[in-house]
Design a protein around this motif. Structure first.
Motif, PDB file in Angstrom:
ATOM      1  N   HIS A 134      22.034 129.815  63.840  1.00 19.56           N
ATOM      2  CA  HIS A 134      21.008 130.739  63.332  1.00 19.56           C
ATOM      3  C   HIS A 134      19.589 130.254  63.631  1.00 19.56           C
ATOM      4  O   HIS A 134      18.647 131.058  63.673  1.00 19.56           O
ATOM      5  N   LYS A 135      19.424 128.963  63.843  1.00 21.36           N
ATOM      6  CA  LYS A 135      18.101 128.392  64.089  1.00 21.36           C
ATOM      7  C   LYS A 135      17.670 128.496  65.552  1.00 21.36           C
ATOM      8  O   LYS A 135      16.504 128.240  65.863  1.00 21.36           O
ATOM      9  N   SER A 155      28.229 124.857  58.615  1.00 18.99           N
ATOM     10  CA  SER A 155      27.392 123.965  59.413  1.00 18.99           C
ATOM     11  C   SER A 155      27.111 124.560  60.790  1.00 18.99           C
ATOM     12  O   SER A 155      25.956 124.566  61.257  1.00 18.99           O
ATOM     13  N   ILE A 156      28.151 125.085  61.443  1.00 16.87           N
ATOM     14  CA  ILE A 156      27.987 125.665  62.783  1.00 16.87           C
ATOM     15  C   ILE A 156      27.065 126.876  62.739  1.00 16.87           C
ATOM     16  O   ILE A 156      26.128 126.994  63.530  1.00 16.87           O
ATOM     17  N   THR A 157      27.337 127.791  61.815  1.00 11.14           N
ATOM     18  CA  THR A 157      26.542 129.019  61.772  1.00 11.14           C
ATOM     19  C   THR A 157      25.095 128.739  61.374  1.00 11.14           C
ATOM     20  O   THR A 157      24.177 129.388  61.878  1.00 11.14           O
ATOM     21  N   GLU A 158      24.885 127.753  60.513  1.00  9.99           N
ATOM     22  CA  GLU A 158      23.517 127.395  60.138  1.00  9.99           C
ATOM     23  C   GLU A 158      22.759 126.855  61.344  1.00  9.99           C
ATOM     24  O   GLU A 158      21.586 127.199  61.566  1.00  9.99           O
ATOM     25  N   SER A 161      24.350 137.893  71.826  1.00  8.26           N
ATOM     26  CA  SER A 161      24.411 136.464  71.562  1.00  8.26           C
ATOM     27  C   SER A 161      23.622 135.732  72.644  1.00  8.26           C
ATOM     28  O   SER A 161      23.047 136.355  73.543  1.00  8.26           O
ATOM     29  N   TRP A 162      23.648 134.430  72.562  1.00 13.64           N
ATOM     30  CA  TRP A 162      22.994 133.629  73.582  1.00 13.64           C
ATOM     31  C   TRP A 162      23.869 133.612  74.829  1.00 13.64           C
ATOM     32  O   TRP A 162      25.101 133.514  74.728  1.00 13.64           O
ATOM     33  N   PHE A 163      23.247 133.705  75.990  1.00 13.21           N
ATOM     34  CA  PHE A 163      24.001 133.747  77.238  1.00 13.21           C
ATOM     35  C   PHE A 163      24.912 132.536  77.398  1.00 13.21           C
ATOM     36  O   PHE A 163      25.992 132.631  77.981  1.00 13.21           O
TER      37      PHE A 163
END
Length: 337
Positions: free
Chosen positions: A188-189, A182-185, A228-230
């Motif tokens: 990813h968006k 659930s977290i990785t899905e 990754s995202w900051f």
């Protein structure tokens, strides 16, 4: 460190081989720990240095070189960080091959200043603000960073060692696995525009920087650097300031700590960089991601006892029980957004 890797390291005398590549007397090395690496301290001409030896199972030689390139870029642009040192043969890294795996050695200046431990770090508002400033400056530099050698690149967030090895967890953890998907899905968006996504430190807990008497921060241990995202860099710092609070009263303490940290941190961060409010609202997602990674790591030498009854660390046993409950319910450790 996984027991199998440690056995190879000791049997093949890797520490002495690495020391010879940097002309270090192995008898002068002091082991100071390491979660995924073997880390030693030594002295030369009155200055302290670090020898780090990374198992090839955790990082490739190219990934370690990419880490050092990133550090060199940052220090060359005003970030105070523990910089790498060339080996006797003029290499930034030295690769030691064995039949089972390779090991990658690198040396660094030891960061000046002192580490701030628990519980002192829980009330250090001035350091939170300085952390925000140096994090913001690093993120600005990340937007401009382009490694000219495409073959030497750090991994993206989803290739984190523990996310790739979730089967470290016992089979009984099927609800935790559901949360993992659930977290990785969800993550990813998220959009990957240059204003929000780039190379980050990846592990800026209080154990990975020193603070001088004047309050200047010097970063070290970029081993978890990743694309990754900051906002993940921010969530990681917050996680290690709230996960110490457990029990019934822990929720209130975590919320107070989170609000205070973010207030002072963002004062410093906004002096260097701007992050859209949308991303700050995603911090709970990245807090869940960090908890998942830390939780998986706790099982890497799992002996079959899910209660960890043999451990004499009561805080750890309480944390792992509460962490599992949060993960099974897909809940962040704190949510003040």
């Amino acid at each position: 460190m996984e027991n199998a890797i440690r056995d190879i390291f000791e049997q093949k005398d890797i520490m002495r081989i690495a020391a010879s590549r940097y002309e270090i007397n192995p008898d002068e090395l002091t082991y100071i720990g390491g979660f995924q690496n073997f880390v030693y301290e030594y002295q030369r001409s009155g200055e302290l240095y670090i020898l780090r030896i990374t198992p090839g199972m955790h990082r490739t030689a190219e990934q370690v070189r990419a880490e050092l390139d990133w550090i060199i870029y940052l220090t060359g642009n005003g970030i105070s960080a523990s910089g790498p040192i060339l080996s006797e043969d003029g290499n930034w890294t030295e690769v030691i091959e064995t039949p089972e795996m390779c090991f990658i050695a690198a040396c660094f200046d030891k960061a000046h200043g002192n580490r701030i431990g628990y519980p002192e770090c829980l009330n250090d508002n001035a350091t939170y603000e300085e952390l925000g400033r140096i994090t913001g400056k690093m993120h600005v530099l990340a937007k401009r960073y382009d490694n000219p050698d495409a073959s030497v690149r750090r991994h993206d967030w989803n290739l984190n060692y523990y996310l790739q090895n979730i089967d470290i967890l016992p089979p009984s953890h099927h609800h935790v696995r559901e949360t993992y998907y659930s977290i990785t899905e969800t993550i990813h968006k998220f959009p990957k525009d240059r204003e929000a996504y780039g190379l980050i430190h990846g592990d800026m807990g209080f154990g990975n920087f020193h603070v001088s008497d004047q309050g200047k921060i010097t970063l070290f241990d970029f081993d978890e650097a990743q694309y990754s995202w900051f906002v993940e860099d921010i969530a990681i710092q917050l996680y290690y300031l709230v996960y110490v609070y457990g029990g019934e009263e822990g929720r209130d303490h975590r919320e107070e700590q989170a609000l205070r940290f973010m207030d002072h941190f963002m004062k410093g961060y906004s002096r260097e960089n701007t992050l859209e409010p949308y991303w700050l609202k995603q911090i709970p997602v990245f807090l869940k991601l960090r908890e998942l990674i830390v939780y998986i790591g706790a099982y890497r030498n799992f002996d079959g006892d899910e209660s960890f009854s043999s451990s004499d660390n009561q805080w750890f046993k309480d944390w792992i029980s509460e962490s599992r409950e949060r993960l099974e319910h897909n809940e962040p450790i704190v949510n003040v957004w």
